[in-house]
Design a protein around this motif. Structure first.
Motif, short mmCIF file in Angstrom:
data_model
loop_
_atom_site.label_atom_id
_atom_site.label_comp_id
_atom_site.label_asym_id
_atom_site.label_seq_id
_atom_site.Cartn_x
_atom_site.Cartn_y
_atom_site.Cartn_z
N PRO A 69 0.79 -1.23 0.00
CA PRO A 69 0.00 0.00 0.00
C PRO A 69 0.82 1.28 0.00
CG PRO A 69 -0.06 -1.03 2.17
CD PRO A 69 0.60 -2.02 1.24
N GLU A 70 2.05 1.22 0.51
CA GLU A 70 2.85 2.44 0.61
C GLU A 70 3.60 2.77 -0.68
OE1 GLU A 70 5.41 -0.87 2.52
OE2 GLU A 70 3.29 -0.43 2.10
N PHE A 71 3.52 1.88 -1.67
CA PHE A 71 4.22 2.09 -2.93
C PHE A 71 3.24 2.34 -4.07
CE2 PHE A 71 7.20 -0.49 -0.41
CZ PHE A 71 8.35 0.31 -0.50
N SER A 72 3.71 3.03 -5.09
CA SER A 72 2.87 3.29 -6.26
C SER A 72 2.68 2.03 -7.10
CB SER A 72 3.51 4.38 -7.13
OG SER A 72 4.69 3.88 -7.76
N ALA A 73 1.78 2.12 -8.07
CA ALA A 73 1.56 0.99 -8.97
C ALA A 73 2.86 0.59 -9.65
CB ALA A 73 0.50 1.36 -10.01
N LEU A 74 3.58 1.57 -10.17
CA LEU A 74 4.84 1.27 -10.85
C LEU A 74 5.85 0.67 -9.89
CD1 LEU A 74 6.68 1.33 -13.31
CD2 LEU A 74 7.23 3.71 -12.77
N GLU A 75 5.95 1.21 -8.70
CA GLU A 75 6.92 0.69 -7.73
C GLU A 75 6.59 -0.75 -7.34
OE1 GLU A 75 8.12 4.91 -5.53
OE2 GLU A 75 6.38 3.74 -4.84
N ASN A 76 5.31 -1.10 -7.29
CA ASN A 76 4.91 -2.47 -6.98
C ASN A 76 5.38 -3.44 -8.05
OD1 ASN A 76 2.96 -3.35 -4.60
ND2 ASN A 76 2.55 -1.18 -5.02
N VAL A 77 5.50 -2.99 -9.28
CA VAL A 77 5.97 -3.84 -10.37
C VAL A 77 7.49 -3.82 -10.46
CG1 VAL A 77 5.76 -4.33 -12.84
CG2 VAL A 77 3.82 -3.38 -11.61
N VAL A 78 8.11 -2.73 -10.05
CA VAL A 78 9.56 -2.60 -10.09
C VAL A 78 10.23 -3.43 -8.99
CG1 VAL A 78 11.46 -0.97 -9.63
CG2 VAL A 78 9.64 -0.38 -11.25
N LEU A 79 9.66 -3.44 -7.81
CA LEU A 79 10.33 -4.06 -6.65
C LEU A 79 10.69 -5.53 -6.87
CD1 LEU A 79 8.44 -2.40 -3.66
CD2 LEU A 79 10.87 -2.18 -4.22
N PRO A 80 9.79 -6.38 -7.39
CA PRO A 80 10.20 -7.78 -7.59
C PRO A 80 11.38 -7.93 -8.52
CG PRO A 80 7.82 -7.53 -7.83
CD PRO A 80 8.40 -6.16 -7.78
N GLN A 81 11.50 -7.03 -9.48
CA GLN A 81 12.62 -7.09 -10.41
C GLN A 81 13.93 -6.72 -9.72
OE1 GLN A 81 11.60 -5.49 -14.49
NE2 GLN A 81 9.89 -4.66 -13.33
N LEU A 82 13.87 -5.72 -8.84
CA LEU A 82 15.07 -5.33 -8.10
C LEU A 82 15.52 -6.47 -7.20
CD1 LEU A 82 14.18 -1.65 -7.07
CD2 LEU A 82 15.45 -2.46 -9.08
N VAL A 83 14.57 -7.14 -6.55
CA VAL A 83 14.90 -8.28 -5.69
C VAL A 83 15.56 -9.38 -6.52
CG1 VAL A 83 13.91 -10.13 -4.28
CG2 VAL A 83 13.10 -7.78 -4.02
N ASN A 84 15.17 -9.49 -7.79
CA ASN A 84 15.71 -10.53 -8.66
C ASN A 84 17.00 -10.11 -9.35
OD1 ASN A 84 15.29 -13.22 -9.56
ND2 ASN A 84 14.60 -12.48 -11.56
N GLY A 85 17.52 -8.93 -9.02
CA GLY A 85 18.81 -8.52 -9.53
C GLY A 85 18.81 -7.55 -10.69
N ALA A 86 17.64 -7.10 -11.13
CA ALA A 86 17.58 -6.16 -12.25
C ALA A 86 18.03 -4.77 -11.79
CB ALA A 86 16.16 -6.09 -12.81
N GLY A 87 18.56 -3.98 -12.74
CA GLY A 87 18.90 -2.60 -12.46
C GLY A 87 17.65 -1.74 -12.45
N MET A 88 17.73 -0.57 -11.80
CA MET A 88 16.56 0.29 -11.68
C MET A 88 16.02 0.73 -13.04
SD MET A 88 14.24 1.81 -9.97
CE MET A 88 14.72 1.85 -8.25
N GLY A 89 16.90 1.11 -13.95
CA GLY A 89 16.44 1.56 -15.27
C GLY A 89 15.71 0.47 -16.02
#
Length: 234
Positions: A101-121
């Motif tokens: 709930p504290e993150f935006s729609a985009l951030e909710n989709v970005v976070l799993p990728q960061l956990v999996n090792g993807a870069g922010m861009g």
């Protein structure tokens, strides 16, 4: 013939084994999903479909039988190996979106990728692409509480697909939506699955939606008791 993305062979699950109230939830359940196949799983309430999905998604372990994902036998795999395969090869969608709930729609989709090792861009670009694909891009900066139920569930779809999984598991993904929104969300889900070519196992009580998938598997008395063909997909 291509190797199944998901194969369950003789899976059994017993709760309270050897104790009062022992429940044999799964009794030799078996199934196989091919790449690009969308399969409905239909069962009565309390019939074991959520347990089966949890075992298929490596959130639980069977008491007997084998579980293979993309050719890897995960039955006796270590917790670390199960976590890695679950993160990299499996996407989950639930009846309730469970967005942070504290993150935006985009951030909710970005976070799993960061956990999996993807870069922010890279993660942001894929997140924006997925949100655009499901028609929620204009709401990318909004938090879940600011989105409609249908928008929240479409964001949950994007999150499930964020790491390009091989297998998608969905437990009543439209069960919390009104009929019109449910139809829109289901159509979006089917389009995403067809485009990505992953295998999808979708538990649903909605027999009309189930009939529009490639196959309908019926779970009864702890086993897959019948399988019927859905519509031809061309």
């Amino acid at each position: 013939m291509s190797e199944p993305v998901l194969a369950l062979d003789g899976v059994e699950k017993i709760y309270n084994r050897g104790k009062p109230g022992e429940v044999n939830v799964l009794r030799g359940a078996s199934l196989a999903l091919a790449p690009g196949e969308v399969v409905a799983l239909v069962a009565p309430s309390g019939g074991g479909k959520s347990t089966l999905l949890h075992i298929a998604g490596l959130l639980d372990t069977p008491d007997a039988g084998r579980v293979r994902i993309a050719g890897d036998d995960m039955t006796d795999a270590s917790d670390r190996a199960r976590t890695r395969v679950r993160r990299e090869k499996v996407g989950f969608i639930y009846q309730f979106h469970h967005l942070l709930p504290e993150f935006s729609a985009l951030e909710n989709v970005v976070l799993p990728q960061l956990v999996n090792g993807a870069g922010m861009g890279e993660a942001r670009a894929r997140g924006e692409m997925l949100l655009e694909r499901v028609g929620v891009a204009p709401r990318a900066g909004h938090r879940p509480a600011e989105l409609s139920g249908g928008e929240q569930q479409r964001v949950a779809f994007c999150r499930a697909l964020a790491n390009a999984p091989r297998l998608l598991l969905a437990d009543e993904p439209t069960g919390n939506l009104d009929p019109e929104t449910s139809e829109t969300v289901f159509a979006t889900l089917m389009d995403l699955v067809r485009e990505t070519g992953l295998a999808a196992l979708i538990a649903t009580h909605n027999l009309e939606l189930a009939a529009r998938m490639d196959r309908v598997l019926r779970l009864g008395n702890g086993a897959i008791t019948s399988a019927s063909r859905g519509p031809e997909t061309g």
